[in-house]
Scaffold this active site. Structure first.
Site, PDB file in Angstrom:
ATOM      1  N   ASN A 100       0.901  -1.156  -0.055  1.00  0.00           N
ATOM      2  CA  ASN A 100       0.084   0.081   0.055  1.00  0.00           C
ATOM      3  C   ASN A 100       0.809   1.180  -0.070  1.00  0.00           C
ATOM      4  OD1 ASN A 100      -2.337   1.879   0.814  1.00  0.00           O
ATOM      5  ND2 ASN A 100      -1.092   1.832   2.485  1.00  0.00           N
ATOM      6  N   TYR A 169       3.779   9.354 -11.593  1.00  0.00           N
ATOM      7  CA  TYR A 169       2.746   8.657 -10.775  1.00  0.00           C
ATOM      8  C   TYR A 169       1.980   7.686 -11.457  1.00  0.00           C
ATOM      9  CZ  TYR A 169      -0.818   7.892  -7.315  1.00  0.00           C
ATOM     10  OH  TYR A 169      -1.563   7.273  -6.336  1.00  0.00           O
ATOM     11  N   ALA A 171       2.434   6.434 -14.299  1.00  0.00           N
ATOM     12  CA  ALA A 171       3.546   5.261 -14.864  1.00  0.00           C
ATOM     13  C   ALA A 171       3.951   4.197 -13.688  1.00  0.00           C
ATOM     14  CB  ALA A 171       4.833   5.582 -15.281  1.00  0.00           C
ATOM     15  N   LYS A 173       1.899   3.561 -10.853  1.00  0.00           N
ATOM     16  CA  LYS A 173       0.710   2.739 -10.684  1.00  0.00           C
ATOM     17  C   LYS A 173       0.323   1.822 -11.771  1.00  0.00           C
ATOM     18  CE  LYS A 173       0.143   4.217  -6.466  1.00  0.00           C
ATOM     19  NZ  LYS A 173       0.240   3.196  -5.510  1.00  0.00           N
TER      20      LYS A 173
END
Length: 283
Positions: A100, A169, A171, A173
């Protein structure tokens, strides 16, 4: 000829599972810890700051769970292996890993410091890859023992649709999404359920520095609602758990059919969006 019905797989049993959650000091990580605590989970909580982890651990205990905080920077050399080893020692094994921990910096690409770009890649993508690598022998053992092991990657709506000013970001995820998809196939039949989660904007500390609101497609969902959907999706053994608001799902569907139409729809608000999100930083 008699019709043969296709039976659904049994629910994933998350009761009393030994779970490592990264980024457990606040936001989605903390809320996941509390949701699993209500199932009498035995949890290892990893994060960079000791005080928020201790707060999460206390809340877990109030909900009936057991928590072991592990202070760590998962981007440092050797830390993913150390965290997994510490979790296994504390919990006596590992049934579930929830990757997470994440960070974000939004702005036009050329305005983002190289250090922030490296930080996003290191925490959002490399850390879950290395943490998963360290955890896999333990997850395989749990999967073989009871068939209720799980590997969960918290991706993002940005991993499904590349949104302007979040290029790096997005990329990272998208990488989390494909990493999970590939591992799901690699682990077929192992007893490890692999799921990817796609939250849209959620009301957490990670979103505190953005000025983008619902008018720009960044309406926030309450974190407890999102996490309840995530855990319900895991129990149903769903492989893709999408908690976005309807308008963002509509953009995802349009992007699949006609990506240039999304370009055109976003274009009139680009300047406004740039101004609103360029303060967004949680590194």
């Amino acid at each position: 000829m008699t019709a043969v019905s296709k039976m659904s797989p049994p629910l994933l049993d998350l009761r009393e599972r030994r779970t490592l959650i990264t980024g457990a000091g606040s936001g989605i990580g903390r809320a996941l810890a509390l949701e699993l605590a209500s199932r009498r989970g035995v949890l290892a909580l990893a994060g960079r700051r000791a005080e928020p982890l201790a707060e999460t651990a206390a809340l877990v205990a109030e909900r009936g769970g057991i928590a072991h905080p592990i202070t760590a920077d998962l981007t440092a050399d050797g830390e993913p292996d150390r965290v997994v080893a510490a979790a296994v020692e504390a919990l006596g094994g590992l049934d579930v890993l929830i990757n997470n921990a994440g960070n974000v910096r939004a702005a036009p690409l050329e305005d983002i410091d190289v250090a922030d770009i490296r930080a996003m890649v290191a925490l959002n993508l490399l850390a879950p890859v290395l943490t998963t690598r360290a955890a896999l022998p333990h997850l395989r053992a749990a999967g073989a023992a009871h068939g209720n092991a799980a590997l969960v990657g918290i991706s993002s709506a940005a991993g499904l649709v590349g949104t302007p000013f979040y290029a790096t970001y997005a990329a990272t995820k998208a990488g989390v999404m494909r990493f999970g998809e590939a591992l799901r196939r690699e682990l077929y039949g192992s007893g490890i359920h692999v799921a990817s989660v796609y939250p849209g904007p959620v009301d957490t500390p990670m979103m505190a520095t953005t000025r983008a609101g619902a008018d720009l497609g960044y309406g926030l969902r309450p974190v407890d609602e999102v996490v309840a959907e995530i855990v319900a999706g895991l129990e149903e053994r769903r492989i893709d758990i999408n908690t976005q608001l309807p308008e963002r799902r509509a953009m995802q569907e349009l992007n699949a059919r006609d990506p240039l139409a999304v370009d055109a729809a976003l274009a009139p608000k680009l300047a406004e969006l740039r101004a609103a999100v360029s303060t967004h930083r949680s590194i």
